[in-house]
Design a protein around this motif. Structure first.
Motif, mmCIF file in Angstrom:
data_model
loop_
_atom_site.group_PDB
_atom_site.id
_atom_site.type_symbol
_atom_site.label_atom_id
_atom_site.label_comp_id
_atom_site.label_asym_id
_atom_site.label_seq_id
_atom_site.Cartn_x
_atom_site.Cartn_y
_atom_site.Cartn_z
ATOM 1 N N THR A 1 15.049 62.366 -1.370
ATOM 2 C CA THR A 1 15.643 63.625 -0.959
ATOM 3 C C THR A 1 14.917 64.780 -1.639
ATOM 4 O OG1 THR A 1 17.239 63.688 -2.766
ATOM 5 C CG2 THR A 1 17.879 62.488 -0.768
ATOM 6 N N GLN A 2 15.159 65.988 -1.158
ATOM 7 C CA GLN A 2 14.544 67.161 -1.776
ATOM 8 C C GLN A 2 15.006 67.321 -3.215
ATOM 9 O OE1 GLN A 2 15.160 70.846 0.341
ATOM 10 N NE2 GLN A 2 13.251 71.693 -0.417
ATOM 11 N N ARG B 1 13.120 64.962 -5.392
ATOM 12 C CA ARG B 1 11.755 65.437 -5.627
ATOM 13 C C ARG B 1 11.742 66.552 -6.673
ATOM 14 N NH1 ARG B 1 11.105 63.876 0.047
ATOM 15 N NH2 ARG B 1 9.401 62.336 0.083
ATOM 16 N N ARG B 2 12.741 67.400 -6.659
ATOM 17 C CA ARG B 2 12.811 68.446 -7.676
ATOM 18 C C ARG B 2 13.049 67.845 -9.058
ATOM 19 N NH1 ARG B 2 16.413 72.716 -4.034
ATOM 20 N NH2 ARG B 2 14.625 73.562 -2.871
ATOM 21 N N ASP C 1 8.858 71.078 -3.410
ATOM 22 C CA ASP C 1 9.127 71.594 -2.068
ATOM 23 C C ASP C 1 7.974 71.297 -1.115
ATOM 24 O OD1 ASP C 1 11.528 72.497 -2.962
ATOM 25 O OD2 ASP C 1 10.894 74.572 -3.260
ATOM 26 N N HIS D 1 8.125 67.657 -0.197
ATOM 27 C CA HIS D 1 9.208 67.372 0.752
ATOM 28 C C HIS D 1 8.816 67.781 2.165
ATOM 29 C CE1 HIS D 1 13.306 66.225 1.644
ATOM 30 N NE2 HIS D 1 13.446 67.331 2.351
ATOM 31 N N ARG D 2 8.197 68.955 2.310
ATOM 32 C CA ARG D 2 7.761 69.385 3.635
ATOM 33 C C ARG D 2 6.722 68.418 4.207
ATOM 34 N NH1 ARG D 2 7.831 74.596 1.342
ATOM 35 N NH2 ARG D 2 5.562 74.563 1.069
ATOM 36 N N GLU E 1 8.420 65.294 5.440
ATOM 37 C CA GLU E 1 9.113 65.512 6.711
ATOM 38 C C GLU E 1 8.128 65.554 7.879
ATOM 39 O OE1 GLU E 1 11.384 69.089 5.980
ATOM 40 O OE2 GLU E 1 13.208 67.906 5.690
#
Length: 240
Positions: free
Chosen positions: A7-8, A11-12, A54, A57-58, A61
């Motif tokens: 999940t985002q 990742r953070r 971020d 994550h992009r 996706e």
């Protein structure tokens, strides 16, 4: 143990762990994920120093979206000369790219360098690279600009277009560039000794740093020259 894609928020948390200097295993323990999951995630997204949650994550996706889109039935790897197995070449190119990324090179730069290195001519145009990697010419240009700073790629003018080239001395040139930058850092450190004071803790630290970097720089340059003289093999002419 949770499964599925990261999940985002995870990742953070990975990014925070890297910033805090945590090992992959410790980050994995905190997330209740396998260590291999964290290793792959960081390696494919810029390495421990270049990881951005971020952005990663992009990218994930976008990758998932591409997988959902069915590939054309007639999609095939680029045809290969010398009777090579096209699928094996494509798999090896991915392996080479992953190894370069794990060593610290940004992902796109790794992809461009892999494509150039594995071409028999050792050279491709921006258009050829863009078509092969399925990326924009601007992405290729940015990657080449970075690789030039590392003395790993050079440009040749071919009419109105540029051709990007890796030489057979690719690794030697890169090592010598590294030795030069290390020597420059040593010189900079030594200039700080009189500023901070040779008899102070900071001045002593800088002098030790300069001596160490001088030794490493000289050792890299000497070893690189010796290795090229002993191990270098001339590549066959790729022909037309």
């Amino acid at each position: 143990m949770p499964g599925g894609r990261l999940t985002q928020q995870e990742r953070r948390q990975i990014a925070r762990g890297l910033a805090d200097g945590l090992a992959y295993a410790e980050i994995a323990r905190q997330l209740d994920r396998p260590t291999s999951t964290i290793t792959r995630e960081v390696t494919r997204n810029g390495g421990p120093t270049g990881y951005r949650a971020d952005v990663a994550h992009r990218t994930a996706e976008q990758r998932a979206h591409r997988r959902k889109s069915p590939a054309p039935r007639d999609a095939r790897p680029d045809p290969q000369p010398h009777g090579r197995d096209a699928e094996a070449v494509r798999a090896y190119e991915e392996m080479f790219t992953t190894a370069m990324t794990a060593s610290g090179a940004p992902p796109m730069m790794s992809r461009v360098l892999a494509a150039l290195t594995l071409s028999d001519t050792g050279s491709l145009t921006a258009g050829e690279l863009a078509a092969h990697l399925k990326v924009s010419p601007a992405s290729v240009s940015k990657a080449v600009a970075f690789l030039e700073t590392q003395s790993m790629v050079r440009r040749e003018r071919e009419g109105r277009r540029e051709r990007y080239v890796v030489d057979n001395d690719l690794m030697h040139d890169s090592m010598m560039a590294s030795a030069h930058s290390t020597a420059q850092l040593a010189e900079t450190a030594r200039k700080g000794v009189p500023v901070l004071g040779a008899d102070t803790a900071a001045g002593t630290r800088l002098e030790n740093m300069a001596r160490y970097l001088d030794f490493v720089s000289e050792s890299i340059a000497r070893a690189a020259d010796q290795a090229r003289a002993i191990l270098h093999t001339k590549a066959p002419d790729p022909g037309p």
